[in-house]
Design an enzyme around this catalytic site. Structure first.
Site, PDB file in Angstrom:
ATOM      1  N   SER A  70     -21.933   3.392  31.440  1.00  0.00           N
ATOM      2  CA  SER A  70     -20.868   4.379  31.655  1.00  0.00           C
ATOM      3  C   SER A  70     -19.758   3.822  32.549  1.00  0.00           C
ATOM      4  O   SER A  70     -19.961   2.890  33.334  1.00  0.00           O
ATOM      5  CB  SER A  70     -21.445   5.640  32.300  1.00  0.00           C
ATOM      6  OG  SER A  70     -22.512   6.145  31.525  1.00  0.00           O
TER       7      SER A  70
HETATM    8  N1  SAM Z   1     -27.087   5.124  32.527  1.00  0.00           N
HETATM    9  C1  SAM Z   1     -26.942   3.991  31.650  1.00  0.00           C
HETATM   10  C2  SAM Z   1     -26.515   2.751  32.387  1.00  0.00           C
HETATM   11  O1  SAM Z   1     -26.302   2.822  33.603  1.00  0.00           O
HETATM   12  O2  SAM Z   1     -26.424   1.715  31.729  1.00  0.00           O
HETATM   13  C3  SAM Z   1     -25.993   4.225  30.508  1.00  0.00           C
HETATM   14  C4  SAM Z   1     -26.491   5.239  29.567  1.00  0.00           C
HETATM   15  S1  SAM Z   1     -25.856   5.232  27.966  1.00  0.00           S
HETATM   16  C5  SAM Z   1     -24.296   6.013  28.210  1.00  0.00           C
HETATM   17  C6  SAM Z   1     -26.918   6.524  27.330  1.00  0.00           C
HETATM   18  C7  SAM Z   1     -28.347   6.121  27.114  1.00  0.00           C
HETATM   19  O3  SAM Z   1     -29.090   7.272  26.769  1.00  0.00           O
HETATM   20  C8  SAM Z   1     -28.542   5.122  25.982  1.00  0.00           C
HETATM   21  O4  SAM Z   1     -29.168   3.970  26.465  1.00  0.00           O
HETATM   22  C9  SAM Z   1     -29.425   5.875  24.974  1.00  0.00           C
HETATM   23  O5  SAM Z   1     -30.343   5.057  24.295  1.00  0.00           O
HETATM   24  C10 SAM Z   1     -30.123   6.847  25.900  1.00  0.00           C
HETATM   25  N2  SAM Z   1     -30.702   8.032  25.278  1.00  0.00           N
HETATM   26  C11 SAM Z   1     -30.207   8.838  24.307  1.00  0.00           C
HETATM   27  N3  SAM Z   1     -31.059   9.851  24.045  1.00  0.00           N
HETATM   28  C12 SAM Z   1     -32.132   9.685  24.876  1.00  0.00           C
HETATM   29  C13 SAM Z   1     -33.344  10.407  25.106  1.00  0.00           C
HETATM   30  N4  SAM Z   1     -33.653  11.517  24.437  1.00  0.00           N
HETATM   31  N5  SAM Z   1     -34.186   9.946  26.041  1.00  0.00           N
HETATM   32  C14 SAM Z   1     -33.914   8.829  26.744  1.00  0.00           C
HETATM   33  N6  SAM Z   1     -32.803   8.100  26.568  1.00  0.00           N
HETATM   34  C15 SAM Z   1     -31.903   8.531  25.662  1.00  0.00           C
END
Ligand code: SAM
Length: 227
Positions: A70
């Protein structure tokens, strides 16, 4: 032989970090402890090699598997909205690269991360371990259902957008706890803060945002948003 280059790289990196922190202040981030955490955690160690030069820009960047790290402003805003005092256990849903979890690790007692993509789980664990952050654990799973084994949580941060706030996450929020999550369709979502006071849940809109979808039982269906 010149020894300028490593020094120049270090100077440029330090200048890029200072400039980012200044920009975050200008954009309205007030918490010194949050700004300090963003200044300290090496974002350049959480992005793929081809993006290291861009790591201190105030933009989201690809981290592989179709996901992103993000934008620093959004990380700062969400972290600030958790209102951490240092003794909390925080659930980090959508751990991705592990960067947000590393920021949280410096501001609370313990971080429980949940990420659904196995390669990202492995990468995040390696990076957090390399930084010696022993108060973070990363699990593979569907974070839309929270992590009941370690609930309740004083803070829950969700870095992916669901169609609505998952009931499971509200249930796992401790009394007085804060949940920060983007809610809405893929094109445009609202970043929401929920606060539990006993049986009452108070909600507050923070700002408009655009996140990748939360895929899971209390999120969107698998395959959503893919071609
Ligand atoms: N916080 C992260 C970082 O610092 O790199 C960035 C997050 S990225 C915007 C969103 C993440 O949410 C992705 O890696 C995606 O695979 C994950 N995601 C989506 N749905 C999810 C779920 N139900 N449970 C866990 N992770 C999930």
């Amino acid at each position: 032989m010149s020894h300028d280059s490593p020094n120049r790289d270090a100077d440029e990196r330090a200048a890029a970090i200072r400039s980012l922190i200044k920009e975050l202040r200008t954009e309205g981030i007030r918490s010194d402890s949050v700004l300090q955490a963003l200044q300290t955690v090496p974002r350049d160690q959480f992005v793929p090699p081809e993006y290291v030069a861009a790591a201190w820009r105030n933009t989201a960047l690809p981290i592989g598997s179709g996901q992103t790290i993000s934008q620093p402003y959004v990380v700062a805003l969400m972290t600030e909205a958790l209102e951490l005092t240092g003794d909390e256990t925080v659930l980090d849903v959508g751990t991705g690269s592990g960067y947000q979890a590393a920021v949280l690790a410096g501001l609370c007692r313990h971080v429980v991360g949940v990420e659904r993509i196995p390669e990202l789980v492995t990468g995040a664990r390696e990076k957090l371990h390399a930084l010696g952050l022993s108060n973070v654990e990363v699990h593979e799973g569907d974070g839309s259902l929270g992590w009941p084994d370690q609930a309740p949580f004083k803070g829950i941060l969700v870095a992916a957008a669901g169609p609505r706030v998952p009931e499971a996450l509200l249930k796992q929020l401790a009394d007085g706890g804060r949940l920060v999550i983007p809610v809405g369709p893929p094109s445009q979502q609202v970043l929401m803060q929920y606060r539990r006071e006993g049986e009452t849940i108070h909600s507050r809109q923070l700002t408009g945002v655009r996140f990748v979808p939360l895929i899971g039982a209390e999120g969107w269906a698998d395959g959503f948003g893919e071609d």
